[in-house]
Design an enzyme around this catalytic site. Structure first.
Site, PDB file in Angstrom:
ATOM      1  N   ASP A  14      -1.963   4.763   5.011  1.00 51.01           N
ATOM      2  CA  ASP A  14      -1.120   2.946   5.355  1.00 51.01           C
ATOM      3  C   ASP A  14      -2.837   2.496   5.686  1.00 51.01           C
ATOM      4  O   ASP A  14      -1.200   1.762   6.392  1.00 51.01           O
ATOM      5  CB  ASP A  14      -0.137   3.721   4.791  1.00 51.01           C
ATOM      6  CG  ASP A  14       0.208   5.145   4.190  1.00 51.01           C
ATOM      7  OD1 ASP A  14      -0.220   4.583   2.785  1.00 51.01           O
ATOM      8  OD2 ASP A  14       1.167   5.428   4.216  1.00 51.01           O
ATOM      9  N   LYS A  17      -6.280  -0.386   4.503  1.00 52.49           N
ATOM     10  CA  LYS A  17      -7.950  -0.098   4.096  1.00 52.49           C
ATOM     11  C   LYS A  17      -7.753  -0.333   2.941  1.00 52.49           C
ATOM     12  O   LYS A  17      -9.197  -1.757   2.919  1.00 52.49           O
ATOM     13  CB  LYS A  17      -8.155   1.741   3.494  1.00 52.49           C
ATOM     14  CG  LYS A  17      -8.412   2.643   4.645  1.00 52.49           C
ATOM     15  CD  LYS A  17      -8.408   4.284   4.106  1.00 52.49           C
ATOM     16  CE  LYS A  17      -7.479   4.565   3.434  1.00 52.49           C
ATOM     17  NZ  LYS A  17      -6.207   5.165   4.204  1.00 52.49           N
ATOM     18  N   HIS A  42      -2.489   1.324  -3.204  1.00 53.64           N
ATOM     19  CA  HIS A  42      -2.696   0.001  -1.993  1.00 53.64           C
ATOM     20  C   HIS A  42      -2.955  -1.236  -3.209  1.00 53.64           C
ATOM     21  O   HIS A  42      -2.697  -0.254  -4.555  1.00 53.64           O
ATOM     22  CB  HIS A  42      -3.401  -0.271  -1.694  1.00 53.64           C
ATOM     23  CG  HIS A  42      -5.009  -0.202  -1.761  1.00 53.64           C
ATOM     24  ND1 HIS A  42      -5.843   1.032  -1.564  1.00 53.64           N
ATOM     25  CD2 HIS A  42      -5.818  -1.229  -2.179  1.00 53.64           C
ATOM     26  CE1 HIS A  42      -7.092   0.883  -2.318  1.00 53.64           C
ATOM     27  NE2 HIS A  42      -6.656  -0.671  -3.108  1.00 53.64           N
TER      28      HIS A  42
HETATM   29  P1  IMP Z   1       0.519  14.959  -0.597  1.00 49.15           P
HETATM   30  O1  IMP Z   1      -0.770  14.654  -0.562  1.00 49.15           O
HETATM   31  O2  IMP Z   1       1.194  14.000  -1.728  1.00 49.15           O
HETATM   32  O3  IMP Z   1       0.045  16.503  -0.841  1.00 49.15           O
HETATM   33  O4  IMP Z   1       1.298  14.675   0.817  1.00 49.15           O
HETATM   34  C1  IMP Z   1       1.094  15.232   1.696  1.00 49.15           C
HETATM   35  C2  IMP Z   1       1.309  14.600   2.902  1.00 49.15           C
HETATM   36  O5  IMP Z   1       0.094  13.515   2.909  1.00 49.15           O
HETATM   37  C3  IMP Z   1       2.681  14.223   2.920  1.00 49.15           C
HETATM   38  O6  IMP Z   1       3.440  13.955   4.082  1.00 49.15           O
HETATM   39  C4  IMP Z   1       2.109  12.994   2.308  1.00 49.15           C
HETATM   40  O7  IMP Z   1       3.324  12.024   2.911  1.00 49.15           O
HETATM   41  C5  IMP Z   1       1.300  12.559   3.201  1.00 49.15           C
HETATM   42  N1  IMP Z   1       0.523  11.681   1.750  1.00 49.15           N
HETATM   43  C6  IMP Z   1      -0.553  11.679   1.328  1.00 49.15           C
HETATM   44  N2  IMP Z   1      -1.099  10.756   0.224  1.00 49.15           N
HETATM   45  C7  IMP Z   1      -0.905   9.796   0.627  1.00 49.15           C
HETATM   46  C8  IMP Z   1      -1.079   8.386   1.358  1.00 49.15           C
HETATM   47  O8  IMP Z   1      -1.834   7.784   0.288  1.00 49.15           O
HETATM   48  N3  IMP Z   1      -0.351   7.858   2.640  1.00 49.15           N
HETATM   49  C9  IMP Z   1       0.160   7.973   3.262  1.00 49.15           C
HETATM   50  N4  IMP Z   1       0.676   9.364   3.365  1.00 49.15           N
HETATM   51  C10 IMP Z   1      -0.049   9.756   2.530  1.00 49.15           C
END
Ligand code: IMP
Length: 416
Positions: A14, A17, A42
């Site tokens: 976040d 980008k 985004h």
């Molecule tokens: P997952 O990718 O859904 O398995 O989540 C694993 C961790 O990555 C969690 O803390 C999510 O909040 C974080 N996360 C996954 N994708 C994003 C993103 O695009 N932006 C910020 N945090 C992310």
């Protein structure tokens, strides 16, 4: 032969980008995603129309650019098709790797069930099934996009997978799909996606040989990388620059300029260590001023100060040539602005990211604040205190801040 430019997140995702990728996509022939899935997201507004992008590369918003989704990605056909519906004609403009892994609805159900079972140790995932899909890939029991071209065969393979994992699926309360339903679902996916599925490795080599301008679009951020982030509170892919090689079939020498994206402060969604998090009024103020709520899940983001220690780690891991500093204007009006310059661990001051980041207490340095940077488009027109803040950050991380963003508007971008 061209070298590809690369954009990578330097914090916990976040970083903003989207604005920079959108800007750079105007001058590139191809935009390529190499990792992650529809956990990223985004929103871009063009001529008053809002587009929500999760996995389709940002080049889709520039009629001239073509888009590649590489083998390092996990792709949910159901969600990807919804994303595609926002655009009129993607024929010949969107190429999906036959080696990318398929994320199916049961991956999301398993993700959510595992999070529930973890209770207060939950990672705080997006619940989209990213971990289970990558887990299957690494365990060599996943399904690849190329298999979608033969729905009957893939149906039988998925049903066999359910049979082998019966006990696990029962514990997670995930039902085995009915054969006819599954086949119909996969045939539907093939009908929409089939024409886009190609060998993207060959395509990457071809367009490099043809000297095309290529942009590699990273997702999430360095501190969420499966190896170099705050494990286990990370996503399940290689989010750092080197992930572009494995995730697209290119070699390290194919990568040209690396632009790292960082906010002028820090945020994180989900659980896990975040040493410079501010739990008080200042954190709240950053959240409100920066509209820090997730685009994919709507969750409020945890907010805090720029962490120069984690940033040095990210700059080195990614080989960053220049940093793009985002959302400087969110710090407007603060009397003083803090930066985490070192950590204290077991009474000792350290200047690197330790094995257990949750044991680190931040050591701050304060800088005088400023009134307004919002909308400034020229470095010399920034308030002196804002210039000093940026120069101090550059010194701490040893990298130039070549791009500075002072509002969501495309034009409000300082290029140095
Ligand atoms: P997952 O990718 O859904 O398995 O989540 C694993 C961790 O990555 C969690 O803390 C999510 O909040 C974080 N996360 C996954 N994708 C994003 C993103 O695009 N932006 C910020 N945090 C992310």
């Amino acid at each position: 032969m061209s070298k590809a430019d690369l954009i990578v997140g330097l914090q916990w995702g976040d970083e903003g980008k989207g604005k920079i990728v959108d800007h750079m996509a105007q001058t590139h022939d191809y935009v390529c995603r190499f990792a992650g899935g529809h956990n990223a997201g985004h929103t871009i507004v063009i001529n008053g129309k809002k587009y929500a992008l999760h996995l389709i590369p940002s080049g889709v918003l520039n009629a001239k650019a073509k888009n590649i989704v590489g083998n390092g990605v996990v792709l949910s056909p159901k969600d990807f098709i919804i994303e595609m519906e926002q655009f009129d004609d993607l024929k010949g403009r969107l190429f999906l790797s036959d080696k990318a892994h398929v994320l199916l609805p049961y991956h999301a159900l398993i993700d959510q069930a595992k999070e529930r079972m973890k209770g207060d140790k939950a990672i705080g995932t997006t619940g989209k099934g990213i971990g289970p899909a990558y887990g299957d890939k690494i365990a060599r029991v996943g399904h690849r996009l190329g298999e979608l071209l033969n729905p009957e065969k893939l149906t039988a393979k998925i049903l066999a997978y359910f049979e082998q994992n019966k006990a696990i699926f029962a514990a997670m309360e995930v039902e085995t799909p009915k054969e006819a339903d599954l086949l119909a679902e996969l045939e539907g996916y093939k009908a929409v996606l089939g024409a886009h599925i190609v060998d993207t490795t060959q395509l990457m080599w071809k367009i490099m040989d043809e000297d095309k301008k290529i942009l590699l679009e990273g997702a999430q951020g360095t501190m969420l990388d499966i190896d170099h982030g705050t494990y286990p509170y990370v996503t399940s892919s290689t989010t750092v620059a080197s992930g572009a090689c494995a995730g697209l079939g290119i070699n390290p020498k194919d990568i040209g300029k690396v632009t790292g994206i960082a906010k002028a402060y820090c945020t994180r969604v989900g659980n896990g260590p975040f040493p410079s998090e501010d739990f008080g009024d200042e954190g709240d103020r950053l959240r409100k001023a920066g509209h820090e709520f997730g685009t994919t899940t709507g969750r409020p983001r945890r907010c805090g100060w720029f962490d120069a220690v984690a940033m040095r780690h990210a700059v080195r891991v990614n080989g960053v040539d220049q940093v793009s500093l985002m959302k400087l204007d969110v710090l407007d009006g603060f009397k003083e602005v803090k930066v985490c310059v070192a950590y204290e661990v077991d009474g000792k001051e350290i200047d690197y990211v330790p094995y257990e980041l949750e044991d680190a207490t931040p050591i701050y340095k304060s800088f005088p604040g400023w009134d307004k940077t919002e909308g400034v488009q020229d470095f010399d027109k920034l308030p002196d205190t804002a210039k000093s803040y940026i120069k101090a950050l550059e010194e701490m991380i040893g990298t130039k801040m070549g791009i500075i963003s002072t509002s969501p508007e495309r034009a409000d971008t300082i290029i140095r």
